[in-house]
Design a protein around this motif. Sequence first.
Motif, mmCIF file in Angstrom:
data_model
loop_
_atom_site.group_PDB
_atom_site.id
_atom_site.type_symbol
_atom_site.label_atom_id
_atom_site.label_comp_id
_atom_site.label_asym_id
_atom_site.label_seq_id
_atom_site.Cartn_x
_atom_site.Cartn_y
_atom_site.Cartn_z
ATOM 1 N N UNK A 2 0.834 -1.197 0.000
ATOM 2 C CA UNK A 2 0.000 0.000 0.000
ATOM 3 C C UNK A 2 0.867 1.245 0.000
ATOM 4 N N UNK A 3 1.942 1.239 0.823
ATOM 5 C CA UNK A 3 2.853 2.374 0.829
ATOM 6 C C UNK A 3 3.517 2.549 -0.533
ATOM 7 N N UNK A 4 3.921 1.411 -1.130
ATOM 8 C CA UNK A 4 4.519 1.483 -2.459
ATOM 9 C C UNK A 4 3.524 2.029 -3.465
ATOM 10 N N UNK A 5 2.234 1.588 -3.313
ATOM 11 C CA UNK A 5 1.204 2.085 -4.216
ATOM 12 C C UNK A 5 1.026 3.587 -4.060
ATOM 13 N N UNK A 6 1.052 4.078 -2.801
ATOM 14 C CA UNK A 6 0.918 5.517 -2.567
ATOM 15 C C UNK A 6 2.071 6.281 -3.210
ATOM 16 N N UNK A 7 3.291 5.723 -3.083
ATOM 17 C CA UNK A 7 4.434 6.382 -3.693
ATOM 18 C C UNK A 7 4.317 6.406 -5.212
ATOM 19 N N UNK A 8 3.848 5.300 -5.793
ATOM 20 C CA UNK A 8 3.705 5.251 -7.250
ATOM 21 C C UNK A 8 2.621 6.206 -7.716
ATOM 22 N N UNK A 9 1.490 6.238 -6.965
ATOM 23 C CA UNK A 9 0.425 7.175 -7.329
ATOM 24 C C UNK A 9 0.932 8.611 -7.257
ATOM 25 N N UNK A 10 1.715 8.903 -6.188
ATOM 26 C CA UNK A 10 2.273 10.248 -6.068
ATOM 27 C C UNK A 10 3.217 10.542 -7.233
ATOM 28 N N UNK A 11 4.032 9.536 -7.594
ATOM 29 C CA UNK A 11 4.934 9.729 -8.722
ATOM 30 C C UNK A 11 4.203 9.952 -10.022
ATOM 31 N N UNK A 12 3.125 9.169 -10.238
ATOM 32 C CA UNK A 12 2.329 9.346 -11.458
ATOM 33 C C UNK A 12 1.677 10.731 -11.469
ATOM 34 N N UNK A 13 1.224 11.177 -10.276
ATOM 35 C CA UNK A 13 0.594 12.494 -10.191
ATOM 36 C C UNK A 13 1.578 13.605 -10.545
ATOM 37 N N UNK A 14 2.864 13.405 -10.217
ATOM 38 C CA UNK A 14 3.875 14.424 -10.503
ATOM 39 C C UNK A 14 4.430 14.326 -11.918
ATOM 40 N N UNK A 15 4.049 13.292 -12.657
ATOM 41 C CA UNK A 15 4.602 13.099 -14.000
ATOM 42 C C UNK A 15 4.269 14.250 -14.946
ATOM 43 N N UNK A 16 3.003 14.719 -15.028
ATOM 44 C CA UNK A 16 2.721 15.857 -15.931
ATOM 45 C C UNK A 16 3.551 17.089 -15.586
ATOM 46 N N UNK A 17 3.678 17.388 -14.278
ATOM 47 C CA UNK A 17 4.468 18.547 -13.879
ATOM 48 C C UNK A 17 5.925 18.379 -14.287
ATOM 49 N N UNK A 18 6.433 17.139 -14.175
ATOM 50 C CA UNK A 18 7.826 16.883 -14.536
ATOM 51 C C UNK A 18 8.055 17.073 -16.033
ATOM 52 N N UNK A 19 7.116 16.598 -16.842
ATOM 53 C CA UNK A 19 7.237 16.759 -18.296
ATOM 54 C C UNK A 19 7.227 18.238 -18.672
ATOM 55 N N UNK A 20 6.335 18.970 -18.034
ATOM 56 C CA UNK A 20 6.215 20.406 -18.346
ATOM 57 C C UNK A 20 7.476 21.162 -17.940
ATOM 58 N N UNK A 21 8.043 20.817 -16.780
ATOM 59 C CA UNK A 21 9.285 21.448 -16.338
ATOM 60 C C UNK A 21 10.419 21.138 -17.297
ATOM 61 N N UNK A 22 10.464 19.913 -17.801
ATOM 62 C CA UNK A 22 11.506 19.522 -18.751
ATOM 63 C C UNK A 22 11.379 20.317 -20.046
ATOM 64 N N UNK A 23 10.137 20.542 -20.498
ATOM 65 C CA UNK A 23 9.941 21.341 -21.706
ATOM 66 C C UNK A 23 10.511 22.756 -21.540
ATOM 67 N N UNK A 24 10.231 23.360 -20.390
ATOM 68 C CA UNK A 24 10.718 24.728 -20.166
ATOM 69 C C UNK A 24 12.240 24.761 -20.072
ATOM 70 N N UNK A 25 12.835 23.747 -19.422
ATOM 71 C CA UNK A 25 14.290 23.712 -19.297
ATOM 72 C C UNK A 25 14.959 23.565 -20.660
ATOM 73 N N UNK A 26 14.405 22.726 -21.517
ATOM 74 C CA UNK A 26 14.986 22.529 -22.854
ATOM 75 C C UNK A 26 14.870 23.793 -23.692
ATOM 76 N N UNK A 27 13.723 24.491 -23.576
ATOM 77 C CA UNK A 27 13.555 25.736 -24.329
ATOM 78 C C UNK A 27 14.547 26.792 -23.839
ATOM 79 N N UNK A 28 14.737 26.866 -22.511
ATOM 80 C CA UNK A 28 15.697 27.827 -21.962
ATOM 81 C C UNK A 28 17.092 27.570 -22.508
ATOM 82 N N UNK A 29 17.479 26.302 -22.550
ATOM 83 C CA UNK A 29 18.803 25.967 -23.070
ATOM 84 C C UNK A 29 18.930 26.353 -24.531
ATOM 85 N N UNK A 30 17.878 26.121 -25.309
ATOM 86 C CA UNK A 30 17.918 26.471 -26.739
ATOM 87 C C UNK A 30 17.971 27.978 -26.935
#
Length: 712
Positions: free
Chosen positions: A574-602
């Motif tokens: 259950x704890x592992x499931x909570x961690x995975x759910x939390x990780x999945x919940x943060x996935x969209x934010x992580x993708x969006x942050x990566x997009x901004x970082x790549x654009x900044x570098x370019x």
Amino acid sequence: MSLALLLAIAVATGGLHVLFTDQTWWLLVFFVLIAVLGAAATARAFSRRWFVPPAAAVATLVGLVTLLFAPGTALLAVIPTLDTIRAFGALFAEAGTSIYRQSIPANADAPIVFVLCLGVGALALLCDVLAITLARPALAGIPLLGVLAIPAVTARDVTDLFVFALCAAAFLVLLVVGGQQRQPGLAVGIGAAAIVGALALPLVLPAVVYSAAGSPGLSTGVNPVLGLGDDLRRSSEREVLTYRTASGEPHYLRLVSLENFVGAQWEPTEQEIDRGNSIADFAAPPGLSAEVPTAEEFTSIDIGNLSSRWLPVPYPPQSIEGVARDWFWEPGGFSVSSPNDTARGQDYVVESLIVQPTPEQLLAAGTVVAADFEKYRTLPEDLPTVISETAASIAATAPTNYEKAIVLQEFFRSGEFTYSEDAPVEGDFDGTGMDVVATFLELRSGYCVQFASSMAVMARSLDIPARVVVGFLPGTPTTTGGAEGFTVTTHDLHAWPELYFEGIGWAQFEPTPGRGSLGDYADVSVEGVPAPVPSPAASDAPSPSAPLDDAADRGVDDNAAAAASATQTALPRLLLALLIVAGISLLPASVRLLQRMLLTRRLVAGAATAIDAWDEVLRTAVDFRLPVALTATPRENAAVIGASGGALARLLSAVEHEGYAQTTITDPGSLVSVLDGFRADVRAGASTRAGLLASFYPASLWRRSTRRARPS
């Protein structure tokens, strides 16, 4: 609506608490419920397509159940494989076995919790589709009612009325939330009146009287010994069947024999029905030699209120006529069962044998046992020593198995033990397991199940093949229409031991005092039957008041241990499931942050243009739910997001030059500060909800609301 569904389903499933010994399973089920409804609600917030929320709920349910119960068979612990499907099938089979092995309240072990999680998740999905996707919240009450009905159809008198009232109130909340024309005062008034009426009317209406043939009646289930104590303790006695015999003599009627003693309880041998074993012709009784006197008997049985998968028959049957549909006998115990029918309403005639072994023949059997009867002498390795020591202290010195059996039977019938249908409950033990037997030998009070199980286990400890039989006592003599017969009721439910003797076969004994009758070979008052002689070590046998230290030391309840083991296994997952759910919940934010970082570098490297920076501005606007549009021009969108002046105005000018004049600005790196400042300004002016959505669920990842400003 999702919260109302969560409340209603959580309350309805909570009503199952009456079926289990502990409630830790509900926490896991509630977590699955939140995940499934949450996935559907989240998908619905970001997509208008009707099939997306159910698909998200299904994916979440499958992934979560896989993670909790079969992570080792899946890819990344959540993506099912063929091995996962096989594991799920095994869990279903184990759950079925666990259900019929246990009585109510049962231990919610891992297989049962698996079924609960999967079932409640599917229920949540169905209710979500009915109440939200189809906009018919009232229809969601049908599956909720099905859940509430489970305790009522599983066992009588266990339904929790408080849960019923609370679930009805939760259903009213669902209707009020989902109704287009809301009249909460009227709805609450009508609902409250209905709930109060449902709870109060049974108190003033006449009691329901169960007829002999038309009511649900006795249900023996798969392992009838499990509910036998509850049936005996019922205050209302109901007729089960009537029968007549050609000899005019009464007989015990067997349902099923329990050969397997697994420690926690006795249970039938699991085996497939052999359709070649027609009840028109039974095999010869095992072990019965031609030298043993027998008499032919015909018994006409009319079943009334018996919902059983087994037919009651005298032992050993030779043939059965008049039974409707398919019924077959199983080898060994000669139990008669059907794959698709019950005993209710059957009317049939059994040809059987009355076996009459003499004491001399039983004595001659000595201690010889055929090798293929070894399974009837098997005992768990952790059997409490008090059981074997008690058996040895009273019967070990008897020279033959027959004499040992007589000593054991008379040990229970000597007056030191009392028959009580309530003592097992008050003594906090019930059933047939080895811990129950150990406690029974200390308390010396119980009903037929404890007497039968104790004698059979003690016989096995003395190397005598033994099993427990469940069925009915001979009943009460009655006269109907001038014909004499016997009536059997629910109070005649009974269990007794059978012991095997070479050359004679299975012989019935009756250790329960005050119940049933003794055969001539088991009655010590009959000439030739050996009187039990106390063993020299009998004085060392535990007295009724002596504490059973060994039993107490090892008497850890099997169900509690299994529950603890299941909980210890489930909680880390259950704890592992909570961690995975939390990780999945943060996935969209992580993708969006990566997009901004790549654009900044370019931008810093000079590889990006003003149009690239403007696209990021529009993505940020979409993330914060600003009404920019794909069909609008850059200047129209700039007016929406407030880019009419300052750095954004200069960026807009650069975009128009790049898009239409085919010219580029000379310092794209300076756009980094423009983008950072714009994001900070938008966040400062946004609501808390919009800020959270932009951070964790940026809509620009799946909603295309930007277009390239460069003309085609």
